[in-house]
Scaffold this active site. Structure first.
Site, short mmCIF file in Angstrom:
data_model
loop_
_atom_site.label_atom_id
_atom_site.label_comp_id
_atom_site.label_asym_id
_atom_site.label_seq_id
_atom_site.Cartn_x
_atom_site.Cartn_y
_atom_site.Cartn_z
N CYS A 116 0.82 -1.21 0.00
CA CYS A 116 0.00 0.00 0.00
C CYS A 116 0.86 1.26 0.00
O CYS A 116 1.70 1.44 0.87
CB CYS A 116 -0.91 -0.02 1.23
SG CYS A 116 -1.79 1.52 1.53
N TRP A 138 -7.44 -7.16 5.66
CA TRP A 138 -6.01 -7.41 5.84
C TRP A 138 -5.78 -8.44 6.95
O TRP A 138 -6.25 -8.27 8.07
CB TRP A 138 -5.29 -6.12 6.21
CG TRP A 138 -5.33 -5.07 5.16
CD1 TRP A 138 -6.05 -3.91 5.18
CD2 TRP A 138 -4.61 -5.07 3.92
NE1 TRP A 138 -5.82 -3.18 4.04
CE2 TRP A 138 -4.94 -3.87 3.24
CE3 TRP A 138 -3.72 -5.97 3.32
CZ2 TRP A 138 -4.41 -3.55 2.00
CZ3 TRP A 138 -3.19 -5.65 2.09
CH2 TRP A 138 -3.54 -4.45 1.43
N ARG A 145 -14.49 -0.14 4.86
CA ARG A 145 -13.33 -0.95 4.50
C ARG A 145 -12.23 -0.78 5.54
O ARG A 145 -11.97 0.32 6.00
CB ARG A 145 -12.86 -0.52 3.10
CG ARG A 145 -11.81 -1.40 2.48
CD ARG A 145 -11.74 -1.15 0.97
NE ARG A 145 -11.67 0.26 0.63
CZ ARG A 145 -10.54 0.98 0.60
NH1 ARG A 145 -9.38 0.40 0.91
NH2 ARG A 145 -10.56 2.26 0.27
N VAL A 146 -11.59 -1.87 5.92
CA VAL A 146 -10.47 -1.84 6.86
C VAL A 146 -9.22 -1.42 6.09
O VAL A 146 -8.85 -2.07 5.11
CB VAL A 146 -10.27 -3.20 7.53
CG1 VAL A 146 -9.01 -3.22 8.37
CG2 VAL A 146 -11.49 -3.56 8.37
N THR A 147 -8.58 -0.35 6.53
CA THR A 147 -7.48 0.22 5.76
C THR A 147 -6.18 0.27 6.57
O THR A 147 -6.19 0.24 7.80
CB THR A 147 -7.82 1.64 5.27
OG1 THR A 147 -7.99 2.50 6.40
CG2 THR A 147 -9.08 1.65 4.42
N VAL A 148 -5.10 0.37 5.83
CA VAL A 148 -3.77 0.59 6.40
C VAL A 148 -3.22 1.87 5.77
O VAL A 148 -3.62 2.23 4.66
CB VAL A 148 -2.83 -0.60 6.09
CG1 VAL A 148 -3.20 -1.80 6.92
CG2 VAL A 148 -2.81 -0.95 4.60
N TYR A 198 -5.85 5.59 -8.65
CA TYR A 198 -6.98 4.77 -8.22
C TYR A 198 -8.27 5.21 -8.91
O TYR A 198 -9.12 4.38 -9.27
CB TYR A 198 -7.15 4.85 -6.70
CG TYR A 198 -6.11 4.07 -5.93
CD1 TYR A 198 -6.34 2.75 -5.57
CD2 TYR A 198 -4.90 4.66 -5.59
CE1 TYR A 198 -5.38 2.03 -4.86
CE2 TYR A 198 -3.93 3.95 -4.89
CZ TYR A 198 -4.18 2.63 -4.53
OH TYR A 198 -3.22 1.92 -3.85
#
Length: 285
Positions: A40, A73, A101-104, A162
Protein backbone atom coordinates in the site's frame (compact mmCIF):
# COMPACT_ATOMS: atom_id res chain seq x y z
CA UNK A 1 -13.42 -4.82 -7.08
CA UNK A 2 -16.06 -5.94 -4.59
CA UNK A 3 -14.20 -4.27 -1.74
CA UNK A 4 -14.58 -0.90 -3.49
CA UNK A 5 -18.20 -1.19 -4.66
CA UNK A 6 -19.38 1.25 -1.98
CA UNK A 7 -16.81 3.80 -3.19
CA UNK A 8 -18.20 4.20 -6.70
CA UNK A 9 -20.40 7.17 -7.57
CA UNK A 10 -23.44 7.07 -9.85
CA UNK A 11 -21.23 8.39 -12.66
CA UNK A 12 -18.75 5.53 -12.30
CA UNK A 13 -16.12 7.58 -10.49
CA UNK A 14 -14.09 6.18 -7.60
CA UNK A 15 -14.73 8.13 -4.37
CA UNK A 16 -12.40 7.09 -1.56
CA UNK A 17 -14.06 6.51 1.80
CA UNK A 18 -13.26 8.94 4.64
CA UNK A 19 -11.04 7.85 7.50
CA UNK A 20 -13.13 6.72 10.47
CA UNK A 21 -10.51 6.83 13.25
CA UNK A 22 -8.77 10.18 13.57
CA UNK A 23 -7.35 10.44 17.10
CA UNK A 24 -3.95 12.08 17.46
CA UNK A 25 -2.31 10.34 20.42
CA UNK A 26 0.52 11.92 22.32
CA UNK A 27 3.91 10.20 22.00
CA UNK A 28 4.38 7.27 24.34
CA UNK A 29 7.26 5.04 23.22
CA UNK A 30 6.32 1.37 23.08
CA UNK A 31 2.57 1.86 23.36
CA UNK A 32 1.57 1.99 19.70
CA UNK A 33 1.96 -0.50 16.88
CA UNK A 34 1.96 0.64 13.28
CA UNK A 35 0.16 -1.89 11.08
CA UNK A 36 1.05 -1.65 7.39
CA UNK A 37 0.89 -3.42 4.10
CA UNK A 38 4.13 -3.10 2.16
CA UNK A 39 2.00 -3.08 -0.99
CA UNK A 40 0.00 0.00 0.00
CA UNK A 41 1.43 3.42 -0.95
CA UNK A 42 -0.34 5.15 1.96
CA UNK A 43 1.19 2.68 4.42
CA UNK A 44 4.55 2.73 2.66
CA UNK A 45 5.03 6.41 3.35
CA UNK A 46 4.42 5.78 7.06
CA UNK A 47 7.15 3.14 6.94
CA UNK A 48 9.53 5.62 5.29
CA UNK A 49 8.83 8.48 7.69
CA UNK A 50 9.11 6.17 10.70
CA UNK A 51 12.51 5.06 9.41
CA UNK A 52 13.82 8.52 8.52
CA UNK A 53 12.81 9.95 11.89
CA UNK A 54 14.37 7.09 13.84
CA UNK A 55 11.09 5.93 15.37
CA UNK A 56 11.69 2.19 14.97
CA UNK A 57 12.30 1.70 18.70
CA UNK A 58 9.38 3.94 19.71
CA UNK A 59 6.67 2.54 17.43
CA UNK A 60 6.67 -1.17 16.64
CA UNK A 61 5.79 -2.39 13.15
CA UNK A 62 3.43 -5.14 12.00
CA UNK A 63 3.26 -6.16 8.33
CA UNK A 64 0.13 -7.81 6.96
CA UNK A 65 -0.05 -10.34 4.16
CA UNK A 66 -0.22 -8.67 0.71
CA UNK A 67 -3.28 -10.71 -0.28
CA UNK A 68 -6.37 -9.13 1.21
CA UNK A 69 -9.38 -11.48 1.43
CA UNK A 70 -13.08 -11.00 2.23
CA UNK A 71 -12.19 -10.23 5.86
CA UNK A 72 -9.67 -7.62 4.87
CA UNK A 73 -6.01 -7.41 5.84
CA UNK A 74 -4.73 -10.50 7.62
CA UNK A 75 -1.52 -10.92 9.54
CA UNK A 76 1.01 -13.52 8.47
CA UNK A 77 0.00 -15.68 11.42
CA UNK A 78 -1.30 -14.33 14.72
CA UNK A 79 0.35 -11.00 15.48
CA UNK A 80 2.70 -11.61 18.43
CA UNK A 81 2.01 -8.23 20.03
CA UNK A 82 -1.70 -7.69 19.38
CA UNK A 83 -2.71 -11.35 19.50
CA UNK A 84 -5.07 -11.03 16.52
CA UNK A 85 -5.24 -12.64 13.08
CA UNK A 86 -6.98 -9.82 11.19
CA UNK A 87 -6.67 -6.06 11.48
CA UNK A 88 -10.47 -5.98 11.46
CA UNK A 89 -10.40 -7.33 15.02
CA UNK A 90 -8.72 -4.12 16.21
CA UNK A 91 -11.25 -2.07 14.21
CA UNK A 92 -14.15 -3.98 15.76
CA UNK A 93 -12.73 -3.51 19.23
CA UNK A 94 -12.62 0.26 18.68
CA UNK A 95 -16.05 0.43 17.03
CA UNK A 96 -18.16 -2.71 16.71
CA UNK A 97 -20.58 -0.92 14.38
CA UNK A 98 -17.96 0.04 11.80
CA UNK A 99 -18.92 -1.30 8.36
CA UNK A 100 -16.40 0.48 6.15
CA UNK A 101 -13.33 -0.95 4.50
CA UNK A 102 -10.47 -1.84 6.86
CA UNK A 103 -7.48 0.22 5.76
CA UNK A 104 -3.77 0.59 6.40
CA UNK A 105 -1.78 2.22 7.80
CA UNK A 106 -3.38 1.96 11.19
CA UNK A 107 -1.95 2.86 14.57
CA UNK A 108 -3.13 0.38 17.22
CA UNK A 109 -2.94 0.92 20.98
CA UNK A 110 -1.20 -2.17 22.36
CA UNK A 111 -2.71 -1.60 25.82
CA UNK A 112 -6.32 -1.73 24.60
CA UNK A 113 -6.01 -3.55 21.28
CA UNK A 114 -8.03 -0.81 19.60
CA UNK A 115 -7.28 1.10 16.42
CA UNK A 116 -6.49 4.68 17.39
CA UNK A 117 -6.12 6.17 13.93
CA UNK A 118 -6.28 5.13 10.30
CA UNK A 119 -5.97 8.75 9.21
CA UNK A 120 -3.05 8.16 6.85
CA UNK A 121 -2.46 11.82 5.89
CA UNK A 122 -2.19 12.84 9.53
CA UNK A 123 -0.19 9.84 10.77
CA UNK A 124 3.00 10.86 8.99
CA UNK A 125 2.53 14.53 9.81
CA UNK A 126 2.19 13.66 13.49
CA UNK A 127 5.37 11.61 13.36
CA UNK A 128 7.03 14.94 12.56
CA UNK A 129 4.84 17.29 14.59
CA UNK A 130 4.45 15.24 17.78
CA UNK A 131 7.06 12.49 17.86
CA UNK A 132 9.98 14.37 16.29
CA UNK A 133 9.19 18.12 16.39
CA UNK A 134 12.74 18.86 15.23
CA UNK A 135 12.02 16.98 11.98
CA UNK A 136 12.99 18.65 8.72
CA UNK A 137 10.35 16.69 6.77
CA UNK A 138 7.61 19.17 7.70
CA UNK A 139 9.39 22.32 8.96
CA UNK A 140 7.25 25.25 9.95
CA UNK A 141 8.80 27.70 7.52
CA UNK A 142 8.00 25.45 4.54
CA UNK A 143 4.61 24.09 5.58
CA UNK A 144 2.54 26.40 3.42
CA UNK A 145 4.52 25.44 0.34
CA UNK A 146 4.52 21.73 1.26
CA UNK A 147 0.74 21.79 1.75
CA UNK A 148 0.32 23.53 -1.60
CA UNK A 149 2.00 20.52 -3.25
CA UNK A 150 0.36 17.86 -1.09
CA UNK A 151 -3.21 18.78 -2.01
CA UNK A 152 -3.02 18.45 -5.82
CA UNK A 153 -0.64 15.49 -5.58
CA UNK A 154 -3.19 13.63 -3.49
CA UNK A 155 -6.17 14.37 -5.74
CA UNK A 156 -4.53 13.99 -9.13
CA UNK A 157 -1.61 11.58 -8.58
CA UNK A 158 -1.80 9.54 -5.34
CA UNK A 159 -5.56 9.03 -5.56
CA UNK A 160 -5.61 9.80 -9.26
CA UNK A 161 -4.21 6.42 -10.26
CA UNK A 162 -6.98 4.77 -8.22
CA UNK A 163 -9.61 7.01 -9.80
CA UNK A 164 -8.43 5.78 -13.19
CA UNK A 165 -8.05 2.15 -12.16
CA UNK A 166 -11.38 1.79 -10.36
CA UNK A 167 -13.48 3.92 -12.71
CA UNK A 168 -16.52 2.06 -14.03
CA UNK A 169 -17.36 4.50 -16.81
CA UNK A 170 -15.29 5.73 -19.73
CA UNK A 171 -15.96 9.34 -18.82
CA UNK A 172 -14.78 8.94 -15.22
CA UNK A 173 -11.67 7.08 -16.37
CA UNK A 174 -10.70 9.69 -18.95
CA UNK A 175 -11.20 12.54 -16.48
CA UNK A 176 -8.91 10.82 -13.96
CA UNK A 177 -6.37 9.92 -16.66
CA UNK A 178 -6.19 13.50 -17.92
CA UNK A 179 -5.86 14.98 -14.43
CA UNK A 180 -3.16 12.46 -13.54
CA UNK A 181 -0.90 13.24 -16.46
CA UNK A 182 -1.55 16.97 -16.23
CA UNK A 183 -0.32 16.73 -12.65
CA UNK A 184 2.71 14.64 -13.58
CA UNK A 185 3.59 17.03 -16.41
CA UNK A 186 3.49 19.93 -13.97
CA UNK A 187 5.89 18.13 -11.63
CA UNK A 188 8.12 17.10 -14.54
CA UNK A 189 8.43 20.76 -15.49
CA UNK A 190 9.11 21.83 -11.90
CA UNK A 191 11.91 19.29 -11.60
CA UNK A 192 13.71 20.80 -14.58
CA UNK A 193 15.50 23.14 -12.19
CA UNK A 194 14.68 21.72 -8.74
CA UNK A 195 16.10 18.71 -6.93
CA UNK A 196 13.08 18.32 -4.64
CA UNK A 197 9.54 19.69 -4.62
CA UNK A 198 10.08 22.24 -1.84
CA UNK A 199 13.04 24.20 -0.58
CA UNK A 200 15.72 22.01 -2.17
CA UNK A 201 15.35 19.48 0.65
CA UNK A 202 13.47 16.25 1.20
CA UNK A 203 10.05 16.91 2.72
CA UNK A 204 6.73 15.19 3.38
CA UNK A 205 5.61 16.23 -0.11
CA UNK A 206 8.37 14.21 -1.78
CA UNK A 207 7.62 11.08 0.22
CA UNK A 208 3.92 11.25 -0.60
CA UNK A 209 4.64 11.60 -4.30
CA UNK A 210 7.37 8.98 -4.39
CA UNK A 211 5.32 6.05 -3.07
CA UNK A 212 3.08 6.46 -6.11
CA UNK A 213 6.00 6.91 -8.50
CA UNK A 214 7.78 3.77 -7.33
CA UNK A 215 4.67 1.70 -8.15
CA UNK A 216 3.90 3.44 -11.42
CA UNK A 217 5.53 1.24 -14.05
CA UNK A 218 5.09 -2.01 -12.11
CA UNK A 219 1.39 -1.54 -11.39
CA UNK A 220 -0.40 1.66 -12.36
CA UNK A 221 0.78 1.90 -15.97
CA UNK A 222 -0.82 -1.37 -17.00
CA UNK A 223 -3.11 -2.57 -14.21
CA UNK A 224 -4.79 0.82 -13.71
CA UNK A 225 -4.59 1.85 -17.40
CA UNK A 226 -2.40 4.89 -16.67
CA UNK A 227 -0.54 4.24 -19.89
CA UNK A 228 0.17 7.50 -21.69
CA UNK A 229 3.80 6.84 -20.85
CA UNK A 230 5.92 5.11 -18.25
CA UNK A 231 7.75 6.83 -15.43
CA UNK A 232 11.03 5.86 -17.09
CA UNK A 233 9.95 7.95 -20.09
CA UNK A 234 9.67 11.17 -18.07
CA UNK A 235 13.33 12.12 -17.63
CA UNK A 236 13.09 14.56 -14.73
CA UNK A 237 10.62 12.52 -12.72
CA UNK A 238 12.59 9.35 -13.37
CA UNK A 239 15.88 10.90 -12.23
CA UNK A 240 14.13 12.33 -9.17
CA UNK A 241 12.48 9.00 -8.31
CA UNK A 242 15.83 7.22 -8.58
CA UNK A 243 17.50 9.76 -6.29
CA UNK A 244 14.90 9.06 -3.62
CA UNK A 245 15.15 5.32 -4.22
CA UNK A 246 18.83 5.60 -3.29
CA UNK A 247 17.74 7.06 0.07
CA UNK A 248 15.01 4.61 1.08
CA UNK A 249 14.60 2.05 -1.66
CA UNK A 250 15.23 -0.64 0.94
CA UNK A 251 11.64 -0.10 2.10
CA UNK A 252 10.25 -1.35 -1.24
CA UNK A 253 8.93 -4.91 -1.46
CA UNK A 254 8.25 -5.65 -5.13
CA UNK A 255 6.76 -9.06 -4.40
CA UNK A 256 4.17 -7.63 -1.99
CA UNK A 257 3.34 -4.76 -4.34
CA UNK A 258 2.78 -6.87 -7.43
CA UNK A 259 1.00 -9.76 -5.75
CA UNK A 260 -1.38 -7.46 -3.91
CA UNK A 261 -2.55 -5.47 -6.90
CA UNK A 262 -2.67 -8.23 -9.48
CA UNK A 263 -4.13 -10.95 -7.23
CA UNK A 264 -6.50 -8.91 -5.03
CA UNK A 265 -8.30 -6.81 -7.66
CA UNK A 266 -10.39 -9.56 -9.25
CA UNK A 267 -12.60 -7.12 -11.16
CA UNK A 268 -9.58 -5.70 -12.98
CA UNK A 269 -7.42 -8.83 -13.27
CA UNK A 270 -9.73 -11.87 -12.94
CA UNK A 271 -7.02 -14.38 -13.88
CA UNK A 272 -4.79 -13.30 -10.99
CA UNK A 273 -1.70 -13.58 -13.18
CA UNK A 274 1.19 -11.47 -11.85
CA UNK A 275 3.35 -9.92 -14.60
CA UNK A 276 7.00 -10.94 -14.68
CA UNK A 277 8.24 -7.42 -15.42
CA UNK A 278 9.39 -4.75 -15.25
CA UNK A 279 12.90 -5.53 -14.04
CA UNK A 280 13.38 -3.88 -10.62
CA UNK A 281 17.12 -3.63 -11.27
CA UNK A 282 16.39 -0.61 -13.46
CA UNK A 283 16.10 1.40 -10.24
CA UNK A 284 19.77 0.89 -9.38
CA UNK A 285 21.35 1.26 -12.82
Amino acid sequence: MAQFSQETSTTGAFVRQPNRFTARPEPEPGRYRLVVSLACPWAHRAVIVRKLLGLEDDISLAVVDPIRDEKGWRFQGTDPVLGIDYLKEAYDKADGSYEGRVTVPALVDTTTGEVVTNDYPQITLDFSLKWRPESTLYPEHLREEIDAWIEPIFHHVNNGVYKAGFATSQEAYEQAYTALFTGLDRIEEHLTDHTYLVGEQLTEADIRLWTTLVRFDAVYHGHFKCNRNKLTEMPNLWAYAKRLFAQFGDTVDWDHIKRHYYVTHHGINPTGIVPAGPDPEVWTR
